[in-house]
Design a protein around this motif. Sequence first.
Motif, PDB file in Angstrom:
ATOM      1  N   ALA A 110       0.836  -1.203   0.000  1.00 21.09           N
ATOM      2  CA  ALA A 110       0.000   0.000   0.000  1.00 21.09           C
ATOM      3  C   ALA A 110       0.868   1.248   0.000  1.00 21.09           C
ATOM      4  O   ALA A 110       1.774   1.396   0.827  1.00 21.09           O
ATOM      5  N   GLY A 111       0.609   2.137  -0.973  1.00 25.10           N
ATOM      6  CA  GLY A 111       1.341   3.392  -1.061  1.00 25.10           C
ATOM      7  C   GLY A 111       2.630   3.324  -1.859  1.00 25.10           C
ATOM      8  O   GLY A 111       3.293   4.343  -2.046  1.00 25.10           O
ATOM      9  N   PHE A 112       2.994   2.148  -2.339  1.00 23.19           N
ATOM     10  CA  PHE A 112       4.260   1.996  -3.061  1.00 23.19           C
ATOM     11  C   PHE A 112       4.090   2.055  -4.575  1.00 23.19           C
ATOM     12  O   PHE A 112       5.074   2.213  -5.291  1.00 23.19           O
ATOM     13  N   SER A 113       2.878   1.904  -5.081  1.00 24.87           N
ATOM     14  CA  SER A 113       2.678   1.926  -6.532  1.00 24.87           C
ATOM     15  C   SER A 113       2.381   3.348  -7.001  1.00 24.87           C
ATOM     16  O   SER A 113       1.754   4.135  -6.286  1.00 24.87           O
ATOM     17  N   PRO A 114       2.797   3.710  -8.208  1.00 31.59           N
ATOM     18  CA  PRO A 114       2.597   5.070  -8.714  1.00 31.59           C
ATOM     19  C   PRO A 114       1.182   5.281  -9.227  1.00 31.59           C
ATOM     20  O   PRO A 114       0.447   4.320  -9.523  1.00 31.59           O
ATOM     21  N   SER A 115       0.807   6.540  -9.357  1.00 26.82           N
ATOM     22  CA  SER A 115      -0.516   6.882  -9.889  1.00 26.82           C
ATOM     23  C   SER A 115      -0.558   6.624 -11.390  1.00 26.82           C
ATOM     24  O   SER A 115       0.480   6.535 -12.055  1.00 26.82           O
ATOM     25  N   LEU A 116      -1.742   6.538 -11.921  1.00 26.89           N
ATOM     26  CA  LEU A 116      -1.897   6.326 -13.358  1.00 26.89           C
ATOM     27  C   LEU A 116      -1.339   7.514 -14.148  1.00 26.89           C
ATOM     28  O   LEU A 116      -0.707   7.332 -15.191  1.00 26.89           O
ATOM     29  N   SER A 117      -1.558   8.733 -13.649  1.00 26.26           N
ATOM     30  CA  SER A 117      -1.047   9.912 -14.356  1.00 26.26           C
ATOM     31  C   SER A 117       0.477   9.907 -14.393  1.00 26.26           C
ATOM     32  O   SER A 117       1.086  10.301 -15.400  1.00 26.26           O
ATOM     33  N   TRP A 118       1.100   9.466 -13.321  1.00 25.42           N
ATOM     34  CA  TRP A 118       2.568   9.364 -13.302  1.00 25.42           C
ATOM     35  C   TRP A 118       3.033   8.362 -14.339  1.00 25.42           C
ATOM     36  O   TRP A 118       3.994   8.613 -15.076  1.00 25.42           O
ATOM     37  N   GLN A 119       2.379   7.226 -14.422  1.00 25.01           N
ATOM     38  CA  GLN A 119       2.743   6.198 -15.396  1.00 25.01           C
ATOM     39  C   GLN A 119       2.580   6.713 -16.826  1.00 25.01           C
ATOM     40  O   GLN A 119       3.439   6.477 -17.683  1.00 25.01           O
ATOM     41  N   GLN A 120       1.492   7.417 -17.077  1.00 20.46           N
ATOM     42  CA  GLN A 120       1.256   7.959 -18.423  1.00 20.46           C
ATOM     43  C   GLN A 120       2.320   8.972 -18.809  1.00 20.46           C
ATOM     44  O   GLN A 120       2.763   9.016 -19.958  1.00 20.46           O
ATOM     45  N   GLN A 121       2.762   9.775 -17.846  1.00 20.52           N
ATOM     46  CA  GLN A 121       3.809  10.755 -18.115  1.00 20.52           C
ATOM     47  C   GLN A 121       5.142  10.071 -18.428  1.00 20.52           C
ATOM     48  O   GLN A 121       5.868  10.480 -19.336  1.00 20.52           O
ATOM     49  N   GLN A 122       5.442   9.004 -17.704  1.00 19.92           N
ATOM     50  CA  GLN A 122       6.694   8.278 -17.946  1.00 19.92           C
ATOM     51  C   GLN A 122       6.684   7.617 -19.318  1.00 19.92           C
ATOM     52  O   GLN A 122       7.710   7.610 -20.021  1.00 19.92           O
ATOM     53  N   VAL A 123       5.551   7.089 -19.712  1.00 23.27           N
ATOM     54  CA  VAL A 123       5.435   6.471 -21.036  1.00 23.27           C
ATOM     55  C   VAL A 123       5.627   7.520 -22.124  1.00 23.27           C
ATOM     56  O   VAL A 123       6.299   7.283 -23.136  1.00 23.27           O
ATOM     57  N   SER A 124       5.064   8.705 -21.927  1.00 23.41           N
ATOM     58  CA  SER A 124       5.215   9.787 -22.898  1.00 23.41           C
ATOM     59  C   SER A 124       6.680  10.215 -23.009  1.00 23.41           C
ATOM     60  O   SER A 124       7.212  10.388 -24.121  1.00 23.41           O
ATOM     61  N   ASN A 125       7.350  10.370 -21.863  1.00 22.90           N
ATOM     62  CA  ASN A 125       8.764  10.749 -21.864  1.00 22.90           C
ATOM     63  C   ASN A 125       9.621   9.676 -22.548  1.00 22.90           C
ATOM     64  O   ASN A 125      10.532   9.985 -23.326  1.00 22.90           O
ATOM     65  N   PHE A 126       9.307   8.425 -22.261  1.00 28.42           N
ATOM     66  CA  PHE A 126      10.050   7.306 -22.835  1.00 28.42           C
ATOM     67  C   PHE A 126       9.873   7.258 -24.350  1.00 28.42           C
ATOM     68  O   PHE A 126      10.826   7.014 -25.097  1.00 28.42           O
ATOM     69  N   SER A 127       8.677   7.512 -24.800  1.00 26.84           N
ATOM     70  CA  SER A 127       8.404   7.535 -26.243  1.00 26.84           C
ATOM     71  C   SER A 127       9.215   8.628 -26.925  1.00 26.84           C
ATOM     72  O   SER A 127       9.763   8.423 -28.018  1.00 26.84           O
ATOM     73  N   ASP A 128       9.332   9.786 -26.277  1.00 32.92           N
ATOM     74  CA  ASP A 128      10.146  10.878 -26.835  1.00 32.92           C
ATOM     75  C   ASP A 128      11.617  10.482 -26.922  1.00 32.92           C
ATOM     76  O   ASP A 128      12.303  10.809 -27.906  1.00 32.92           O
ATOM     77  N   VAL A 129      12.098   9.801 -25.896  1.00 30.04           N
ATOM     78  CA  VAL A 129      13.493   9.357 -25.897  1.00 30.04           C
ATOM     79  C   VAL A 129      13.740   8.380 -27.045  1.00 30.04           C
ATOM     80  O   VAL A 129      14.737   8.480 -27.768  1.00 30.04           O
ATOM     81  N   ARG A 130      12.832   7.442 -27.243  1.00 31.87           N
ATOM     82  CA  ARG A 130      12.978   6.464 -28.329  1.00 31.87           C
ATOM     83  C   ARG A 130      12.997   7.150 -29.693  1.00 31.87           C
ATOM     84  O   ARG A 130      13.796   6.807 -30.562  1.00 31.87           O
ATOM     85  N   GLN A 131      12.128   8.105 -29.870  1.00 26.03           N
ATOM     86  CA  GLN A 131      12.082   8.824 -31.144  1.00 26.03           C
ATOM     87  C   GLN A 131      13.381   9.591 -31.379  1.00 26.03           C
ATOM     88  O   GLN A 131      13.893   9.650 -32.510  1.00 26.03           O
ATOM     89  N   SER A 132      13.911  10.183 -30.323  1.00 20.26           N
ATOM     90  CA  SER A 132      15.162  10.928 -30.443  1.00 20.26           C
ATOM     91  C   SER A 132      16.327  10.005 -30.811  1.00 20.26           C
ATOM     92  O   SER A 132      17.168  10.349 -31.650  1.00 20.26           O
ATOM     93  N   ILE A 133      16.365   8.826 -30.190  1.00 16.65           N
ATOM     94  CA  ILE A 133      17.432   7.862 -30.497  1.00 16.65           C
ATOM     95  C   ILE A 133      17.336   7.423 -31.952  1.00 16.65           C
ATOM     96  O   ILE A 133      18.335   7.373 -32.675  1.00 16.65           O
TER      97      ILE A 133
END
Length: 263
Positions: free
Chosen positions: A78-101
């Motif tokens: 309890a309290g250790f998992s991230p929020s859905l909005s946090w996960q969505q933001q990380q996926v968006s950032n990761f997608s940008d990194v992949r595109q840049s590479i």
Amino acid sequence: MKSDVEELMPRLLPVECGAGTEDLDLSGPPRNPQEYLRQVQLEASLCPEVVVAQIDPKKLKKKQTVNISVAGCHAAPAGFSPSLSWQQQQVSNFSDVRQSITKNRRHWSSQSLDDNVLMPKLTDEEGWKRFCLGEKVYLGSSSGHTDAEPAVDYSKVGFPPFLSIVSRLNQSTVLMVLEILISWFEEREFVPQLGRWLYALLACLEKPLLPEAHSSIRQLARRCAQLRSTLDSQEDEKLPALNLLICLVARYFEQNDLADHQE
């Protein structure tokens, strides 16, 4: 009398054996079509009826059938998992990194590496562990934290996944190194060097995934979740990194059964 083979497989081009078949020279070229067919006939008669292949099991080690586990992750305390909005933001950032590479791969792969950067061979598992994690972590003499030093000895603390390095890795190498590091992580604690390399390799992993890649990243997410379940505090510095890797495997690479859900 016809042989068993001839009974089962009638000749398409009947050839009279005739005299002199025993004297045919198999090492020389045939002088006419009839002699060619008699050579083929004679060579076939010299073949053993049963042939046993000599197989080297070591060569098949990396080519076995892949069994992808469908087991889920350990549930987060309890309290250790991230929020859905946090996960969505990380996926968006990761997608940008992949595109840049992808966009800059040719530029970075053409950059010269420093003289001290000696890339291991593809099959050198121990060499890749030393290269990515450094001798201190590899030999178990450090937890992975490094103090600020005027001149960093990357052979001791591990080479960071610079773009000039990861851009040189083809997909076979990316998957191989990913498997090596995940296997190492299965029996050891999480260290910052490991996290940086796992993120970089995931960013270079092309979709759609091969079955081997599916299996490896699921193994990674389960290991992260298992380690997360043992943490004592939400302030543990390993928690964000573990959550991030679970998030990327589940949300970006669509292993949805491993995803953290909103509490």
